[in-house]
Design an enzyme around this catalytic site. Sequence first.
Site, short mmCIF file in Angstrom:
data_model
loop_
_atom_site.label_atom_id
_atom_site.label_comp_id
_atom_site.label_asym_id
_atom_site.label_seq_id
_atom_site.Cartn_x
_atom_site.Cartn_y
_atom_site.Cartn_z
N THR A 86 0.83 -1.20 0.00
CA THR A 86 0.00 0.00 0.00
C THR A 86 0.87 1.25 0.00
O THR A 86 2.03 1.22 0.43
CB THR A 86 -0.90 0.01 1.25
N TYR A 123 -1.66 0.20 10.46
CA TYR A 123 -1.84 -0.47 9.18
C TYR A 123 -0.61 -0.30 8.29
O TYR A 123 -0.12 -1.26 7.69
CB TYR A 123 -3.08 0.09 8.48
#
Length: 262
Positions: free
Chosen positions: A117, A162
């Site tokens: 990501t 995250y």
Amino acid sequence: MKKILITGGAGFVGFNLSRHLVKKGYDIVVLDDLSRKGSEINAKILQKEFPKMKIINLRVTYIDDILKSENFDLIYHLAAQVAVTTSYENPRGDFDVNAYGSFIIASSGIPTIYASTNKVYGDNVNDVPIKEGESRYDFDNELQGKGISENFSIDSKKHTPYGVSKLTGEFYVREYGGIANRFSCMYGEHQYGNVDQGWLTHFLLTKLRGEKITIFGDGKQIRDILHIDDVVRLLEIQGEQIEKFKGEVFTIGGGFSNTISL
């Protein structure tokens, strides 16, 4: 015939990739815990379209026995906890899936292609000077009209749990000779526009339902959007040439010409 495991294979990217590769003649095994809204629908579609496809309902942290009992030639590791908000609410669960699960897969010795990501860049992106236009922002330095590449620093004091867990998984995959892709904002068929995932689809579906859309900020922020067909084509190429790209990391986006502001 290559035997390929796709973790998160009933998710948005995994579903589209699974359909594409099985039609190309690959032996595809899908692993998904079906916890994400919409994944159970995708799993049923896959099973109906491809009755011989093996679909395993299992959390990625319990994958050890599968990896030992099956002779996979390649793994597309797409299974993940995907929400920043959830990573704050349950950081241990976020770590287990994104970091520990990725370690298990990467250390198996099976060539792995990993979905990472842009959150791995942390707070560094907020230090880049920006230029304000009539309806959008842009970077105001050598990145203007271009964007951030994989050479941009990941050393930041603030990543979100995250971002940390995904970066940890990325390190393990690359350390064991896999490929990591830092994906931008993807959209396309069989994306259900859930909160914290698939914002473009979420906005479109909300508008079609006649509901109000909540926009944070002034709406001039931009994102480059990336169609799932391009993602699938990229992943297929990487799988066919993994020896050429092993250990590498790539920033994958739609490019500046495909940026949109709210």
